[in-house]
Enzyme design. Structure first.
Site, PDB file in Angstrom:
ATOM      1  N   GLU A  69       0.832  -1.202   0.000  1.00 47.99           N
ATOM      2  CA  GLU A  69       0.000   0.000   0.000  1.00 47.99           C
ATOM      3  C   GLU A  69       0.868   1.254   0.000  1.00 47.99           C
ATOM      4  OE1 GLU A  69      -3.470   2.006   2.883  1.00 47.99           O
ATOM      5  OE2 GLU A  69      -2.211   0.363   3.616  1.00 47.99           O
ATOM      6  N   LYS A  88      -9.772   2.282  -2.704  1.00 48.35           N
ATOM      7  CA  LYS A  88     -10.238   1.771  -1.417  1.00 48.35           C
ATOM      8  C   LYS A  88     -11.568   2.420  -1.066  1.00 48.35           C
ATOM      9  CE  LYS A  88      -8.697   1.158   3.380  1.00 48.35           C
ATOM     10  NZ  LYS A  88      -7.611   1.401   4.357  1.00 48.35           N
ATOM     11  N   CYS A  95      -5.544  -2.794   3.037  1.00 45.32           N
ATOM     12  CA  CYS A  95      -5.372  -2.688   4.477  1.00 45.32           C
ATOM     13  C   CYS A  95      -6.631  -3.065   5.254  1.00 45.32           C
ATOM     14  CB  CYS A  95      -4.882  -1.284   4.828  1.00 45.32           C
ATOM     15  SG  CYS A  95      -4.326  -1.116   6.553  1.00 45.32           S
TER      16      CYS A  95
END
Length: 511
Positions: free
Chosen positions: A272, A329, A383
């Protein structure tokens, strides 16, 4: 029987203690229950501590006492299980350090309200084993949804590193939670009374252990499987964006992508926010990355602007640096990646920890499946999204594998990254899909479709690892039905608790 009487007698003394001593002891019992979480993994301690909680729950004289018990036990549990939450505030100590103790205490005491609700409702509806399991089960499920949800460190997670993980393919994380709660209640009943049904029930649960090991299918990679390179730069969070060190971390990833003799991997994955430039201006950077990779496709974490909106994104880069797919995301971390009322709070100098201005990141449109060519179809996760099984089930189609990139440097080095890895294993077992997991500071891992780690790069090490991509398994029962069966079970237990309570009130005790 003498030993059983002593166990019950010791627990019975707790409500009679001075209030201060009683509060400290209940906090300690809650903390002991958290020792089953990674990396300690002392799951028997969790079962014994929750057995005592069940015993105390049975001794409460009303829903208020039960709720107070749940809040104190829960506070002790979450203070220990989530102690890593202070780590993000220590990255920039001068700016955020003062918030660390308030964040830990606020989060621990706040999440404990769910346990207060669970035990309070369970006691109000009659108590006993059905009230305990049903109330706590629904409370923990609710914790995964309220205020966008935070299902981290559920009691059922202590079983992830055991053969009982197999049963997550059938009933998901709520099923493991039910096993822990039921086993704890039965342990108390067996330890304090000659209760034959409880003994038989506990033996059935014990039998699930070898049965789970026996039923867990082999999901290792077959000969000729695709090879994926995991790249872990190990950039500590306080150094990650240091202007004097950014280039070094970037070049380390280039070097790891280029090295190796013999056959090249089929895919290279960076973590990430691995690229220190915005995707909007990354043309030459992506060409350099593709050149270092020798034309092998690369998946990497990068930030991008779309008009005024900033996104935390994953990009799939083909030969020559062409961006073939982008995923944004969508399940963001409150107060970390975005701030509710962010523009107003920014006027007071309060920003999200992982973003530096105003409202922070914007949320993407939702779960997607990306076509990575010959490698297959990937369900991308960034994440925090790996914590939510519902985000995986929301995908428009079934993928061939899960692809999670993360920056666990935010979580420190002691417990947070290992708990995050454990939840990644749980997601694979629930869905019957392998996972490629690449973390900035670790632990990067290849996980097969049963939740077993087949390759890893240890925590706090810079390096790379080529690993075979395991095959998917057929869709699991949990992938098809989700949480609905366990929600119905917990509701049924609460209903049973209520019926038994009414029966006792009329003098017809049901056994």
């Amino acid at each position: 029987m003498a030993e059983q009487g002593r166990v019950a007698g010791m627990a019975a003394q707790i409500p009679l203690m001075p209030r201060g001593r009683r509060v400290m002891l209940l906090l300690l019992i809650g903390a002991l229950a958290a020792l089953g979480q990674a990396p300690v993994g002392a799951w028997p301690v969790t079962l014994l501590a929750l057995a005592v909680v069940f015993g105390l729950f049975r001794m409460t004289e009303g829903w208020r006492q039960a709720a107070w018990l749940g809040w104190l036990i829960g506070t002790g549990y979450f203070l220990l299980a989530l102690n890593w939450i202070v780590e993000p505030f220590l990255v920039d100590v001068a700016r955020h350090g003062w918030m660390a103790p308030f964040a830990l205490m606020g989060l621990g005491a706040g999440l404990a309200l769910f346990w207060a609700l669970g035990l309070g409702v369970g006691r109000a509806l009659g108590g006993g084993l059905p009230g305990f399991v049903g109330g706590m089960g629904l409370a923990e499920l609710a914790r995964g949804f309220v205020f966008t949800g935070f299902p981290w460190a559920q009691p059922g997670h202590v079983l992830i590193d055991t053969p009982l993980l197999h049963w997550a393919a059938w009933l998901g994380a709520p099923g493991l939670l039910a096993l822990v709660l039921l086993a704890s209640a039965l342990i108390w009943r067996v330890a304090t009374a000659r209760h034959v049904p409880s003994v038989l029930g506990l033996l059935v649960l014990v039998a699930l252990w070898p049965l789970g090991a026996w039923r867990t299918p082999e999901a290792g990679a077959a000969p000729g499987a695709l090879t994926v390179r995991l790249v872990q730069p190990n950039a500590p969070q306080h150094e990650k964006w240091d202007p004097d060190k950014i280039q070094g971390f970037y070049e380390r990833q280039l070097r790891f992508s280029a090295v190796g003799e013999g056959a090249r991997p089929d895919l290279i994955v960076w973590p990430e926010t691995a690229v220190p430039v915005l995707l909007n201006h990354a043309g030459r950077t992506l060409e350099s990355i593709s050149g270092a990779a020798g034309g092998v496709p690369v998946v990497l974490g990068i930030q991008r602007f779309d008009g005024p909106r900033l996104y935390n994104s994953l990009a799939y880069v083909e030969a020559g640096g062409a961006v073939a797919a982008v995923y944004d995301k969508h399940h963001l971390v409150p107060f970390g990646e975005y701030m509710p009322f962010g523009d107003l709070l920014a006027d007071w100098g309060i920003h999200g920890l992982a973003s530096n201005a105003g409202q922070g990141y914007s949320a993407g449109p939702g779960a997607q499946v990306l076509d990575l060519g010959a490698v297959g179809r990937a369900l991308p996760l960034i994440c925090y999204e790996g914590v939510f099984s519902r985000d995986l089930r929301a995908a428009p189609e079934r993928a061939d594998f899960l692809l999670l990139i993360t920056n666990d440097a935010w979580f420190g080095k002691i417990s947070g990254p290992y708990q995050h890895l454990a939840q990644a294993r749980l997601r694979s077992a629930e869905m019957g899909l392998p996972m490629i997991r690449v973390a900035n500071t670790g632990v990067s891992a290849m996980i097969d479709a049963t939740g077993r780690v087949t390759a890893r790069i240890p925590m706090g090490e810079a390096g790379w690892r080529d690993a075979a991509l395991p095959p998917p398994l057929p869709p699991t029962l949990y992938a098809r039905l989700g949480d609905a069966p366990m929600i119905l079970l917990f509701l049924a237990l609460l209903g049973l608790s209520r019926l038994r309570h009414r029966a006792r009130q009329t003098g017809a005790v049901l056994h």
